[in-house]
Design a protein around this motif. Structure first.
Motif, PDB file in Angstrom:
ATOM      1  N   LEU A  84      32.817  28.432  28.936  1.00 50.52           N
ATOM      2  CA  LEU A  84      32.332  29.501  29.806  1.00 50.52           C
ATOM      3  C   LEU A  84      30.836  29.690  29.577  1.00 50.52           C
ATOM      4  O   LEU A  84      30.377  29.786  28.435  1.00 50.52           O
ATOM      5  N   GLU A  85      30.083  29.758  30.654  1.00 52.53           N
ATOM      6  CA  GLU A  85      28.648  29.999  30.556  1.00 52.53           C
ATOM      7  C   GLU A  85      28.391  31.482  30.272  1.00 52.53           C
ATOM      8  O   GLU A  85      29.211  32.344  30.611  1.00 52.53           O
ATOM      9  N   ASP A 144      26.463  33.498  31.730  1.00 53.70           N
ATOM     10  CA  ASP A 144      26.411  34.321  32.935  1.00 53.70           C
ATOM     11  C   ASP A 144      27.782  34.471  33.604  1.00 53.70           C
ATOM     12  O   ASP A 144      27.912  35.194  34.599  1.00 53.70           O
ATOM     13  N   GLU A 145      28.820  33.809  33.051  1.00 55.28           N
ATOM     14  CA  GLU A 145      30.180  33.991  33.555  1.00 55.28           C
ATOM     15  C   GLU A 145      30.937  35.093  32.816  1.00 55.28           C
ATOM     16  O   GLU A 145      31.980  35.558  33.296  1.00 55.28           O
ATOM     17  N   GLU A 153      42.374  31.636  37.666  1.00 55.35           N
ATOM     18  CA  GLU A 153      41.757  30.782  36.647  1.00 55.35           C
ATOM     19  C   GLU A 153      42.511  30.819  35.328  1.00 55.35           C
ATOM     20  O   GLU A 153      42.618  29.814  34.626  1.00 55.35           O
ATOM     21  N   ARG A 171      31.686  38.234  34.786  1.00 54.95           N
ATOM     22  CA  ARG A 171      32.773  38.025  35.745  1.00 54.95           C
ATOM     23  C   ARG A 171      34.130  38.075  35.068  1.00 54.95           C
ATOM     24  O   ARG A 171      35.091  38.648  35.584  1.00 54.95           O
ATOM     25  N   LEU A 172      34.230  37.502  33.861  1.00 56.39           N
ATOM     26  CA  LEU A 172      35.483  37.546  33.123  1.00 56.39           C
ATOM     27  C   LEU A 172      35.857  38.993  32.774  1.00 56.39           C
ATOM     28  O   LEU A 172      37.015  39.410  32.923  1.00 56.39           O
TER      29      LEU A 172
END
Length: 362
Positions: free
Chosen positions: A142-143, A145-146, A62, A149-150
């Motif tokens: 970016l949300e 809730d992401e 990404e 993950r990042l």
């Protein structure tokens, strides 16, 4: 006052001189972002640097939109980096990896999906792709809730860097890439805990740094920032307040060193009349401060150290064509010119064929 040629302790890393090799994208990995044998020779030729900061290296598909740039998210990439770090160490050098998420500075044809950023914005101009230059696309924000993950992507890349044999890591927080897109207010229009106030806009930088340091150790963690002026379309209305606050947050974490890319009005890569903020950042950050951007001589670099602002200098372009740069600077030998046409050309020309001084003289 220390000399440019005196050793310096950068956290856990003992550097024999204060001439660092700045990160330089060269595009010699494979299309799958796997390092190649040629890269081991390139970095080993430059092992006399006090510390090598590797080219920017993707933490995930990404975040890596530069053609033929290396990554650190697969086992194959980790295994291919090992001969590079082993060779540098065998030559007496030290090397850390710069970890990269480009944010909106990518194209979907390279990453396989829509770019992400702090907000729904696009960079002016065109992106490098495998099909040539293409217009930048609008990123999606970016949300919330992401974000976990990042952070996990940064953690995995850090673990992979250590497994690959790097002596430490540097977070790329500069040059208009993802962390910079969260830091500066002309790219960050969020209304959640990652936007609005300076405290909120430095939150992602702080959380990434804390996560990376929890794996590598703060004494093997560093970050690069670009505090003054526009950088690939990213800028801020009050850079002094923003970057002093960022430096204080990094100081609290206790990272090994902070590197600043500070162009001036005559800069090679970007020009700005915005004053350099390193003197103010020096007051806020207690560990070594490394300065970068268009230092071309011993006199310029030594003056920055003598001022008490810099502890070391990261040289960029001059390391491309002068693999033994510390020795050339020490002896006053002439510096070879580089060829911009071969910066990203994938081949050996302009990459591993620049001779060391003794070979050139012969």
């Amino acid at each position: 006052m220390p000399s440019l040629f005196d050793p310096i302790q950068l956290g856990a890393i003992h550097a024999p001189n204060r001439i660092l090799m700045a990160p330089l994208t060269r595009g010699r990995a494979t299309k799958a972002h796997v390092p190649t044998e040629m890269m081991a020779e390139y970095y080993t030729q430059r092992a006399s640097a006090g510390l090598i900061i590797s080219e920017a290296t993707g933490i995930s598909q990404e975040g890596l939109g530069w053609p033929f740039a290396p990554g650190l998210w697969t086992d194959e990439q980790v295994e291919a980096w090992k001969p590079v770090t082993d060779s540098v160490h065998a030559a007496g050098g030290r090397i850390i990896v710069q970890m990269w998420h480009m944010g909106r500075q990518v194209h979907s044809s390279v990453i396989g999906g829509q770019p992400v950023s702090s907000s729904a914005t696009a960079t002016a101009g065109q992106a490098h792709t495998y099909e040539g230059k293409q217009d930048f696309e609008t990123a999606r924000p970016l949300e919330l809730d992401e974000i976990p993950r990042l952070l996990a992507d940064y953690e995995l890349a850090t673990k992979n860097a250590l497994a690959a044999g790097f002596d430490g890591v540097q977070i790329h927080g500069a040059n208009g890439y993802l962390i910079d897109q969260f830091l500066r207010d002309n790219a960050n229009f969020r209304d959640d805990i990652y936007g609005g106030s300076i405290e909120n806009r430095i939150r992602l930088m702080r959380e990434v740094t804390e996560r990376v340091a929890s794996v590598a150790g703060a004494d093997r963690t560093s970050i690069r920032l670009s505090p003054n002026g526009d950088s690939q379309g990213v800028d801020d209305s009050n850079p002094k307040a923003l970057f002093v606050a960022a430096a204080k947050a990094l100081d609290e974490i206790g990272i090994a060193f902070l590197e600043l890319r500070e162009p001036g009005p005559d800069g090679t890569f970007g020009r700005t009349d915005v004053p350099k903020l390193s003197p103010e950042i020096r007051e806020a950050f207690s560990n070594p401060l490394v300065l970068n951007s268009d230092y071309r001589s011993v006199e310029e670099a030594q003056a920055a150290i003598d001022s008490g602002v810099a502890d070391a200098i990261a040289f960029g372009r001059t390391f491309i064509s002068n693999p033994d740069l510390p020795e050339r600077l020490r002896t006053g030998a002439p510096l070879a010119a580089d060829n911009p046409r071969t910066w990203y050309s994938q081949g050996a020309e302009g990459y591993i064929d620049y001779p060391a001084l003794e070979t050139a003289e012969a």
